[in-house]
Scaffold this motif. Structure first.
Motif, PDB file in Angstrom:
ATOM      1  N   GLU A  52       0.824  -1.226   0.000  1.00  0.00           N
ATOM      2  CA  GLU A  52       0.000   0.000   0.000  1.00  0.00           C
ATOM      3  C   GLU A  52       0.848   1.262   0.000  1.00  0.00           C
ATOM      4  OE1 GLU A  52      -0.286  -2.366   2.460  1.00  0.00           O
ATOM      5  OE2 GLU A  52      -1.935  -3.454   1.482  1.00  0.00           O
ATOM      6  N   ASP A  53       2.159   1.132   0.079  1.00  0.00           N
ATOM      7  CA  ASP A  53       3.040   2.306   0.070  1.00  0.00           C
ATOM      8  C   ASP A  53       3.340   2.657  -1.391  1.00  0.00           C
ATOM      9  OD1 ASP A  53       5.069   4.146   0.204  1.00  0.00           O
ATOM     10  OD2 ASP A  53       6.413   2.928   1.433  1.00  0.00           O
ATOM     11  N   ILE A  54       2.420   3.390  -1.992  1.00  0.00           N
ATOM     12  CA  ILE A  54       2.504   3.636  -3.443  1.00  0.00           C
ATOM     13  C   ILE A  54       3.810   4.365  -3.798  1.00  0.00           C
ATOM     14  CG2 ILE A  54       1.319   4.675  -5.445  1.00  0.00           C
ATOM     15  CD1 ILE A  54      -0.226   2.382  -4.031  1.00  0.00           C
ATOM     16  N   GLU A  55       4.125   5.410  -3.064  1.00  0.00           N
ATOM     17  CA  GLU A  55       5.367   6.149  -3.368  1.00  0.00           C
ATOM     18  C   GLU A  55       6.586   5.256  -3.222  1.00  0.00           C
ATOM     19  OE1 GLU A  55       5.990   9.768  -1.180  1.00  0.00           O
ATOM     20  OE2 GLU A  55       4.001  10.497  -1.776  1.00  0.00           O
ATOM     21  N   GLY A  56       6.572   4.445  -2.160  1.00  0.00           N
ATOM     22  CA  GLY A  56       7.692   3.540  -1.900  1.00  0.00           C
ATOM     23  C   GLY A  56       7.857   2.521  -3.026  1.00  0.00           C
ATOM     24  N   ILE A  57       6.738   1.973  -3.512  1.00  0.00           N
ATOM     25  CA  ILE A  57       6.820   0.978  -4.599  1.00  0.00           C
ATOM     26  C   ILE A  57       7.321   1.650  -5.883  1.00  0.00           C
ATOM     27  CG2 ILE A  57       5.491  -0.592  -6.078  1.00  0.00           C
ATOM     28  CD1 ILE A  57       5.533  -1.748  -3.329  1.00  0.00           C
ATOM     29  N   VAL A  58       6.834   2.847  -6.161  1.00  0.00           N
ATOM     30  CA  VAL A  58       7.283   3.541  -7.378  1.00  0.00           C
ATOM     31  C   VAL A  58       8.790   3.808  -7.277  1.00  0.00           C
ATOM     32  CG1 VAL A  58       7.058   5.636  -8.782  1.00  0.00           C
ATOM     33  CG2 VAL A  58       5.008   4.520  -7.875  1.00  0.00           C
ATOM     34  N   ALA A  59       9.235   4.235  -6.104  1.00  0.00           N
ATOM     35  CA  ALA A  59      10.668   4.504  -5.921  1.00  0.00           C
ATOM     36  C   ALA A  59      11.469   3.216  -6.112  1.00  0.00           C
ATOM     37  CB  ALA A  59      10.912   5.095  -4.529  1.00  0.00           C
ATOM     38  N   LEU A  60      10.984   2.112  -5.539  1.00  0.00           N
ATOM     39  CA  LEU A  60      11.648   0.812  -5.674  1.00  0.00           C
ATOM     40  C   LEU A  60      11.739   0.402  -7.148  1.00  0.00           C
ATOM     41  CD1 LEU A  60      12.634  -1.809  -4.168  1.00  0.00           C
ATOM     42  CD2 LEU A  60      10.248  -2.553  -4.140  1.00  0.00           C
ATOM     43  N   ALA A  61      10.636   0.584  -7.868  1.00  0.00           N
ATOM     44  CA  ALA A  61      10.580   0.186  -9.286  1.00  0.00           C
ATOM     45  C   ALA A  61      11.553   1.020 -10.113  1.00  0.00           C
ATOM     46  CB  ALA A  61       9.159   0.334  -9.817  1.00  0.00           C
ATOM     47  N   LYS A  62      11.660   2.313  -9.788  1.00  0.00           N
ATOM     48  CA  LYS A  62      12.569   3.182 -10.553  1.00  0.00           C
ATOM     49  C   LYS A  62      14.030   2.879 -10.227  1.00  0.00           C
ATOM     50  CE  LYS A  62      11.549   7.633 -10.760  1.00  0.00           C
ATOM     51  NZ  LYS A  62      11.000   8.923 -10.269  1.00  0.00           N
ATOM     52  N   GLU A  63      14.317   2.745  -8.929  1.00  0.00           N
ATOM     53  CA  GLU A  63      15.699   2.484  -8.516  1.00  0.00           C
ATOM     54  C   GLU A  63      16.234   1.204  -9.142  1.00  0.00           C
ATOM     55  OE1 GLU A  63      15.541   2.215  -4.244  1.00  0.00           O
ATOM     56  OE2 GLU A  63      14.921   4.334  -4.147  1.00  0.00           O
ATOM     57  N   GLY A  64      15.375   0.168  -9.170  1.00  0.00           N
ATOM     58  CA  GLY A  64      15.832  -1.134  -9.660  1.00  0.00           C
ATOM     59  C   GLY A  64      15.718  -1.262 -11.166  1.00  0.00           C
ATOM     60  N   ASN A  65      15.307  -0.195 -11.861  1.00  0.00           N
ATOM     61  CA  ASN A  65      15.127  -0.255 -13.317  1.00  0.00           C
ATOM     62  C   ASN A  65      14.249  -1.420 -13.744  1.00  0.00           C
ATOM     63  OD1 ASN A  65      16.413   1.955 -14.485  1.00  0.00           O
ATOM     64  ND2 ASN A  65      18.416   1.059 -13.935  1.00  0.00           N
ATOM     65  N   PHE A  66      13.164  -1.615 -13.052  1.00  0.00           N
ATOM     66  CA  PHE A  66      12.293  -2.732 -13.417  1.00  0.00           C
ATOM     67  C   PHE A  66      11.556  -2.427 -14.717  1.00  0.00           C
ATOM     68  CE2 PHE A  66      13.085  -3.565  -8.995  1.00  0.00           C
ATOM     69  CZ  PHE A  66      13.322  -4.942  -9.035  1.00  0.00           C
TER      70      PHE A  66
END
Ligand code: AMP
Ligand code: GLY
Length: 429
Positions: A52-66
């Motif tokens: 549910e941490d939308i900002e956190g998931i978006v940051a994770l997705a960007k950092e990891g170049n998913f």
């Protein structure tokens, strides 16, 4: 072949089944699941960001170049996870907020079903208790009362009498028993028939229909006792015959996808259509915007073609239905639960597993409520494990799943011994 990096969001049995399915693909580069569970942690990398941490998931997705994010649960989707990721140019399997509303608002769905003439129970939406009461009193049918918003599967009341129905409506609208989720309710006709779950993998106006499945919601054998998240499932469910499926394609799926297009909703992800097979044809009970749990666990093993390629094609808007191959076999899952579930349940018990070498190749041990603590897998949820068997026959699939239940144990663990009982009774008639 270009490898893709995949991030799976969620922590239940459904997500573990998605992890296992995606891992079979030669297209897979890096795989991370967040926030995961004990079994997933043994199968892939995990991260610690909540779904549910939308900002956190978006940051994770960007950092990891998913390259691709797959959302298991509905809550992040209803909070706009897919919108936020798409805004960053990341492909997502799961609808935007405007599609997720099909599950997040049963009142929206009721209006949508009516607007596009899709078969469903007759009913109305209410925010005012006096009006709801009058409708219930005058309805020429028995009613079901539903909190419109998300209620973790608990928002549907099936009353025995009109007085009970009125009380349920009052509790939702006036006492706020479901908080904001019950500020609006749907009052609808109680339908009679057998249920089946139809899972569609949708890409705009195109879709793949996975084999029909049937879940077992009640905790007790013979479908008795409290409602749960699901105690077991099997697929394909013969109750959804070819004729029923044809009816569903023509009278439910076609107008639903056309309706989504007319509403300007570019739907990419799973559309779970819960149907009741009534004597007047199949009718929609509910829409969900994600795979069912435990249904996902019996469907993933039935996708014989590359499941990751399929999911990725949908996320990128290029579904090619001709590439999809469904296995011609049966799967069944038996869910092992913690003592006390679905009320307060035991936690933290160490699980002893079937030795790895004794797990047949076509069987999976799926983790739901487990945690990895100091190298041990311990119980951490009500639905702890799902034992999945597959075989040329339904009985064979069940036998394999039950064999795994017998060789895995934890203190107070229990499971239903009658998964697929209706289907077996039909087959043995
Ligand atoms: P839902 O969350 O809408 O799927 O409802 C949960 C369960 O309640 C369904 O799986 C059905 O067993 C039951 N249910 C929901 N709506 C109806 C209805 N109109 N008539 C009979 N049973 C229903
Ligand atoms: N198994 C029912 C659900 O996932 O909603």
């Amino acid at each position: 072949m270009k490898k893709i990096n995949v991030l799976i969001i969620g922590s239940g049995g459904r997500e573990h089944a998605l992890v296992k399915a995606v891992k079979k693909s030669p297209m897979l580069g890096r795989l991370v699941c967040s926030p995961a569970n004990g079994g997933i942690a043994k199968d892939c990398e995990v991260a610690n960001v909540k779904a549910e941490d939308i900002e956190g998931i978006v940051a994770l997705a960007k950092e990891g170049n998913f390259d691709l994010v797959i959302s298991g649960p509905e809550v992040p989707l209803s909070m706009g996870l897919a919108d936020a990721l798409r805004a960053e140019g990341i492909a997502v399997y799961g609808p935007n907020k405007n599609g997720a509303i099909l599950e997040a608002s049963k009142a929206f769905s009721k209006n949508f079903l009516k607007k596009y003439n899709i078969p469903t129970a007759a009913g109305e939406n209410f925010t005012d208790f006096a009006k709801a009461k009058e409708f219930i009193e005058n309805a020429p049918f028995d009613v079901v009362i539903k909190a419109s918003g998300l209620a973790a599967g608990k928002g549907v009341i099936i009353p025995e009498t009109k007085a009970e129905a009125i009380e349920a409506a009052r509790e939702m609208l006036e006492d706020g028993v479901f908080g904001d989720s019950g500020k609006e309710i749907v009052v609808e006709e109680k339908m009679e028939g057998e249920e089946s779950s139809i899972m569609l993998m949708v890409c705009g106006k195109d879709y793949v229909m996975l084999p029909p499945s049937q879940d077992h919601k009640r905790v007790g054998e013979g479908d008795t006792g409290l409602n749960t998240g699901g105690m077991g499932a099997y697929a394909p469910a013969a109750v959804a015959t070819d004729a029923v499926l044809e009816d569903v394609r023509t009278n439910i799926i076609a107008p639903t996808l056309a309706g989504l297009q007319s509403e300007g909703i570019d739907y990419r992800g799973t559309l779970y259509v819960g149907i009741m097979i009534t004597k007047n044809g199949a009718k929609v009970v509910e829409f969900n915007v994600r795979f069912g749990d435990p249904e996902c666990q019996v469907l993933m093993p039935l996708i014989e073609s590359d499941a990751l390629e399929l999911i990725n094609d949908i996320a990128n808007g290029n579904l090619d239905v001709s590439k999809v191959k469904i296995a011609n076999k049966f799967t069944a899952i038996v869910v092992m639960c913690a003592e006390g579930y679905p009320d307060a349940y035991r936690k933290g018990d160490v699980i002893t597993f079937t030795p790895e070498d004794d797990i047949p190749e076509d069987c999976w041990i799926i983790h739901a409520g487990t945690k990895l603590v100091d190298g041990n897998i311990v119980t951490a949820g009500g639905r702890v494990l799902g034992m999945v068997g597959s075989d040329a026959t339904l009985q064979g699939a069940l036998d394999k799943a039950y064999a795994l239940c017998k060789t895995t144990s934890f203190k107070g663990g229990f499971y239903r011994r009658d998964i697929a009982h209706r289907e077996l009774a039909r087959l043995n008639k």
